[in-house]
Design an enzyme around this catalytic site. Structure first.
Site, PDB file in Angstrom:
ATOM      1  N   CYS A   2       0.834  -1.197   0.000  1.00  0.00           N
ATOM      2  CA  CYS A   2       0.000   0.000   0.000  1.00  0.00           C
ATOM      3  C   CYS A   2       0.878   1.261   0.000  1.00  0.00           C
ATOM      4  CB  CYS A   2      -0.887   0.022   1.226  1.00  0.00           C
ATOM      5  SG  CYS A   2      -1.856  -1.476   1.395  1.00  0.00           S
ATOM      6  N   ARG A  27       2.193   1.311  -5.824  1.00  0.00           N
ATOM      7  CA  ARG A  27       2.325   0.406  -4.679  1.00  0.00           C
ATOM      8  C   ARG A  27       1.055  -0.389  -4.435  1.00  0.00           C
ATOM      9  NH1 ARG A  27       6.706   1.744  -1.435  1.00  0.00           N
ATOM     10  NH2 ARG A  27       5.790   0.437   0.169  1.00  0.00           N
ATOM     11  N   TRP A  74      -3.369  -2.065  -1.635  1.00  0.00           N
ATOM     12  CA  TRP A  74      -3.247  -3.383  -2.267  1.00  0.00           C
ATOM     13  C   TRP A  74      -3.841  -4.345  -1.251  1.00  0.00           C
ATOM     14  CZ3 TRP A  74      -0.714  -8.147  -1.456  1.00  0.00           C
ATOM     15  CH2 TRP A  74      -0.595  -8.968  -2.580  1.00  0.00           C
ATOM     16  N   ASN A 100      -0.049  -0.077   6.090  1.00  0.00           N
ATOM     17  CA  ASN A 100       0.510  -0.986   5.093  1.00  0.00           C
ATOM     18  C   ASN A 100       1.087  -2.166   5.859  1.00  0.00           C
ATOM     19  OD1 ASN A 100       1.836  -2.269   2.997  1.00  0.00           O
ATOM     20  ND2 ASN A 100       3.543  -0.820   2.958  1.00  0.00           N
ATOM     21  N   GLY A 101       0.660  -3.391   5.522  1.00  0.00           N
ATOM     22  CA  GLY A 101       1.200  -4.558   6.216  1.00  0.00           C
ATOM     23  C   GLY A 101       0.092  -5.512   6.621  1.00  0.00           C
ATOM     24  N   GLU A 485      12.731 -13.607 -18.396  1.00  0.00           N
ATOM     25  CA  GLU A 485      12.316 -12.220 -18.164  1.00  0.00           C
ATOM     26  C   GLU A 485      11.339 -11.751 -19.254  1.00  0.00           C
ATOM     27  OE1 GLU A 485      12.313 -10.266 -15.791  1.00  0.00           O
ATOM     28  OE2 GLU A 485      12.103  -8.268 -16.615  1.00  0.00           O
ATOM     29  N   LYS A 489       7.571 -10.484 -18.455  1.00  0.00           N
ATOM     30  CA  LYS A 489       7.061  -9.174 -18.876  1.00  0.00           C
ATOM     31  C   LYS A 489       5.736  -9.342 -19.605  1.00  0.00           C
ATOM     32  CE  LYS A 489       8.741  -6.995 -16.915  1.00  0.00           C
ATOM     33  NZ  LYS A 489       9.823  -7.240 -16.025  1.00  0.00           N
ATOM     34  N   GLU A 492       2.857 -10.299 -17.197  1.00  0.00           N
ATOM     35  CA  GLU A 492       2.451  -9.200 -16.314  1.00  0.00           C
ATOM     36  C   GLU A 492       1.637  -8.146 -17.047  1.00  0.00           C
ATOM     37  OE1 GLU A 492       5.584  -7.980 -13.034  1.00  0.00           O
ATOM     38  OE2 GLU A 492       6.508  -8.014 -14.994  1.00  0.00           O
ATOM     39  N   HIS A 508      12.761 -31.887 -24.529  1.00  0.00           N
ATOM     40  CA  HIS A 508      12.394 -32.781 -23.429  1.00  0.00           C
ATOM     41  C   HIS A 508      10.965 -32.547 -22.951  1.00  0.00           C
ATOM     42  CE1 HIS A 508      16.464 -34.301 -23.231  1.00  0.00           C
ATOM     43  NE2 HIS A 508      16.921 -33.055 -23.206  1.00  0.00           N
ATOM     44  N   LYS A 608       3.931  -2.885  -6.863  1.00  0.00           N
ATOM     45  CA  LYS A 608       5.353  -2.685  -7.151  1.00  0.00           C
ATOM     46  C   LYS A 608       6.249  -3.281  -6.073  1.00  0.00           C
ATOM     47  CE  LYS A 608       8.644  -0.790  -9.598  1.00  0.00           C
ATOM     48  NZ  LYS A 608       8.955  -1.490 -10.846  1.00  0.00           N
TER      49      LYS A 608
END
Ligand code: M6R
Length: 613
Positions: A2, A27, A74, A100-101, A485, A489, A492, A508, A608
């Site tokens: 948050c 955030r 969040w 936040n937490g 990566e 990307k 996301e 395989h 983030k």
């Protein structure tokens, strides 16, 4: 997770808080809210969804006041609805809390408060904190004492902001800020002070900041800041001056932060190696590392701990360090490391990599390694962040604030920092630094700029591939992490399923996925041996009808007949090539995301900084 913002001064707090929340929205963006304290009342406006919804509501129900708090959320406890949005008032409407937490013992506390007659209106753990403070306020001489008593009962992690009214009903003119785990920073102004979860929200007003330590409780008024540490002792924390440019937290003419940050990479990489390389003397000068140089000479193994994109950097780092410094490297996810029984002793260097410096999984893993005797070092982008505090030395990436939730410039600067670190280890352990190690660095910013030249081609390609529902990314050696990566990307930003795979492993299993609808992004870069192997893998994909997109640093002619699209990137020295090869993958994800109408800067469900486990 948050975003927290607070203001106390003489100006109207609301526009300051909204501006700060805008910079902190990365955030968390499930809901947001603001509270101001005025004589006789605390007034809140909250809205589910993005900050724009809050702005629209405030236009209908304007607020003003010179003491206030704001929050962008969040969600952890309870769905992202308006009733769960912060700030939360206590049942008597005399104080407001943002958080936040996660409060782990919120349930027993809630039951105790309910039994005592407190009524709850949300599903959050934060409302429990508000009512707990309020219950303590009944027997406390002042709000600060009630907050301190409450903190002593909380288990879990928190960054908290609290404002309230005095017994006379007047705003007390103070913000209480408490931190255990997630970061909190105070912005120091003239006749005004600020609270934020990170400096990005404060830069428009001040660059003088105080990072609170774990366990701190601060009382912030317009003219003063008093801090008590976890033992209740009054302490002075240093005021630091940040050199971050406030303009960097604006889009500067780009449609999205992500695109802006992709374009900032040449400069950011240059800033990262900048003053740390003496090209004439062929020496690496890593600020802050002199104190640990002796230990670096003695270490026997390295364990790199990271999450997400930073974990991909770590995988590249393994190549760099093992090649340049000949020290054995293991790479672990922060979230996995602490739940096994890692073999650590004083011969181990634990290197945590975290853009934000706040990722709870990485921090816990690094601390676990430290407790077992490892030397703890960090690579981070955020000055004063928690990882920098728990580590003996930090190698900063000079990417500047990264606002897009998907890491781009943070990644390439991490790779540059890891390259420097590998060379530094080599140097300090008696190896020589040759011209060939350094000459590639000087050329790198230009090569990144040239790689960005494929933007128009990639935007056009995105038209064709944006309807695909699965992608496969293949890379070998140092480019395998770049395949990972590239896939991350795309996932996301566009919500397309994508997998990164070592090209040699395709036969395989994943080869079964290939048909004439599957785009396969093959990274045909690197030394001749690896290139030839990838070329064979490309043939295998082609033979099964896969739709090839080839990224290469070679003459594209022979690949042109095999692939639907060939993207050329400049060739740089092999250990630096990943920094260039990843650029078109970032652009591909970006343009596909945009074409699909996704919110590329703030993808769904993400945040983030992941400050919870
Ligand atoms: O701040 P950190 O580098 O510790 O963050 C780690 C991950 O959460 C982060 O890299 C995440 O995977 C990004 N969304 C990647 O784009």
């Amino acid at each position: 997770m948050c975003g927290i913002l607070g203001y106390v001064g003489e100006k109207d707090a609301v526009p300051i808080i909204l501006g700060g929340l805008r910079a902190l929205e990365y955030r968390g963006y499930d809901s947001s809210g603001v509270v101001v304290a005025n004589p006789g009342r605390l007034e809140t406006v909250r809205a589910a969804g993005k900050l724009d919804n809050l702005v629209a509501k405030l236009a209908e129900h304007p607020l003003s006041g010179s003491l206030g708090l704001g929050h962008t959320r969040w969600a952890t406890h309870g769905p992202p609805t308006e009733k769960n949005a912060h700030p939360h008032l206590d049942g008597k409407s005399r104080l407001a809390v943002i958080h936040n937490g996660i409060i782990e013992n919120f349930l027993p506390l809630k039951r105790r408060l309910q039994a005592a007659g407190w009524v709850f209106h949300s599903d959050t753990d934060t409302e429990v904190v508000a009512n707990l403070i309020s219950s303590h306020a009944e027997s406390s001489p002042d709000l600060g004492t009630a907050v301190a008593r409450t903190l002593s009962e909380l288990e879990g992690m928190y960054a908290l902001g609290v404002i309230g009214l005095g017994s006379d009903g007047e705003p007390t003119g103070e913000i209480f800020a408490a931190r255990k785990g997630p970061p909190l920073v105070l912005g120091v102004g003239q006749g005004e002070n600020f609270l934020g979860s990170d400096p990005a929200g404060l830069l428009a007003h001040t660059r003088n900041v105080i990072f609170l330590e774990n366990g701190d409780l601060a009382r912030v008024t317009r003219d003063a800041i008093e801090i008590h540490d976890r033992s209740g002792q009054r302490v002075e924390r240093p005021v630091q001056r940040l050199n971050w440019d406030p303009v960097q937290v604006e889009k500067g003419g780009y449609k999205h932060f992500m695109l802006k940050e992709i374009h900032e990479q040449a400069q950011a990489v240059q800033d990262t190696f900048g003053a740390r390389v003496d090209f004439e003397e062929r020496r690496l000068l890593l600020d802050g590392f002199a104190d640990v140089a002796d230990e670096l000479r003695r270490i026997e193994r390295i364990q790199i701990l990271a999450c997400g994109t930073s974990w991909h950097s770590a995988l590249v780092g393994k190549f760099l360090i093992e090649t340049l410094a000949r020290v054995s490297v293991e790479v672990d996810y922060g979230s996995e490391y602490r739940y096994r029984d890692p073999i650590v002793d004083s011969g181990v260097l634990a290197l945590g990599i975290s853009q934000s410096g706040e990722t709870a999984d990485t921090l816990s893993a690094l601390e676990a390694a430290g407790e077992r005797g490892a030397l703890m070092l960090a690579i981070s982008n955020v000055p004063g962040s928690q990882i920098t505090r728990i580590s003996r030395a930090t190698l900063y990436t000079h990417a500047g604030p990264e606002i897009g939730v998907a890491s781009t410039k943070a990644f390439t600067t991490q790779l540059a920092a890891l390259y420097l670190f590998a060379l530094y280890l080599r140097q300090e352990r008696g190896g020589t630094i040759e011209d060939e190690h350094l000459s590639g660095l000087a050329h790198l910013p230009l090569a990144i700029t040239e790689a960005l030249g494929a933007e128009a081609q990639i935007e056009e390609m995105a038209r064709r591939f944006s309807r695909s529902e699965d992608f496969l990314y293949l890379g070998r050696g140092i480019h395998y992490p770049i395949a990972l990566e590239g896939a991350l990307k795309l996932k996301e930003i566009s919500y397309i399923h994508a997998e990164g795979y070592p090209a040699g492993e395709m036969k395989h299993g994943p080869i079964a996925l290939i048909d004439d609808e599957l785009p396969v992004v093959a990274l045909a870069t690197g030394d001749d041996v690896v290139y030839e192997k990838v070329r064979s893998n490309i043939q295998e994909v082609k033979a099964r009808g896969g739709l090839l997109i080839v990224v290469t640093d070679r003459d594209a002619e022979d690949l042109g007949s095999l692939a639907e699209a060939v993207i050329r990137v400049p060739r740089v020295s092999p250990l630096l090539q990943p920094i260039v090869t990843v650029i078109p993958l970032q652009l591909l994800a970006y343009f596909i995301g945009v074409r699909r109408g996704a919110d590329v800067d703030q993808p769904r469900n993400l945040a983030k900084s992941v400050t919870v486990e």
